[in-house]
Design an enzyme around this catalytic site. Sequence first.
Site, short mmCIF file in Angstrom:
data_model
loop_
_atom_site.label_atom_id
_atom_site.label_comp_id
_atom_site.label_asym_id
_atom_site.label_seq_id
_atom_site.Cartn_x
_atom_site.Cartn_y
_atom_site.Cartn_z
N SER A 4 1.91 2.65 -3.27
CA SER A 4 1.92 2.93 -1.85
C SER A 4 0.57 3.45 -1.40
O SER A 4 -0.11 4.18 -2.12
CB SER A 4 3.00 3.97 -1.53
N HIS A 43 -9.45 1.73 9.12
CA HIS A 43 -10.83 1.27 9.27
C HIS A 43 -11.13 1.16 10.76
O HIS A 43 -10.29 0.68 11.53
CB HIS A 43 -11.05 -0.10 8.60
N CYS A 94 6.63 1.64 -0.93
CA CYS A 94 7.72 1.06 -1.70
C CYS A 94 8.79 2.12 -1.87
O CYS A 94 8.52 3.32 -1.82
CB CYS A 94 7.24 0.55 -3.05
#
Length: 257
Positions: free
Chosen positions: A104, A109, A132
């Site tokens: 995970s 960005h 997950c």
Amino acid sequence: MKLHGFNNLTKSLSFNMYDICYTTSASEREAYISYIDEVYNAERLTNILKNVADMIGAHILNIAKQDYVPQGASVTMLISEGPIEVPKEEPPVPQAVVCALDKSHITVHTYPEYHPNDGISTFRADIDVATCGEISPLKALDYLIRSFETDIMIIDYRVRGFTRDTSGKKLFIDHDITSIQNYIPDDIRKQYDMIDVNVYQEHIFHTKCKLREFDLDSYLFELSKDELTKEEADTITHKLRVEMDEIFYGKNMTPPK
């Protein structure tokens, strides 16, 4: 829902936002980029992602962050559903190994940029939350939207893989969802025009959002619309609206004559 072992479903949320601004000169453009870099620097982005991790009940394993030259920033955060426990009688697990074992992560960005001739400056931030197990990244969507000045949002959500119940039956999704809009509060939905493209059988959900209200003052940097002639205001408004429509629809458009 009782499962056989660990929940192996992977849930990915991609949140892509745009802030659009009009700058009348090169110096204003540089000032806008500097402003964005200061407001959305790696340190502040890290704090946003920490809050996201807390909201979805994730434990932070590792953080990498970077401010770029001349502009932009990135933060990557590795997370797990709970703390990793290391037996006292064994040496600590090297961080690189923990990162490789855990599936995970949260990343952000930023991309400040500008049109070379048209006076349009745009700030884009891409945030990805991949988990997950039982962690639901959709829990943090409201917070993410409110953390940025957002003119346009493009949001993707996908559930991949499968897990099994105690009888061995495959489960390809473990929660009800018909649209990402279900996870956006009413007060925010009222502010945006929205388009959905969903592939239900593949558990793929896509939503685009564009701000409804248009106030020129909100898009001018270090300038007021009262300082503009009506012709100047109309020209700038047209440029901004074309820019927003092109981003929203994902294609270049020929401005009407």
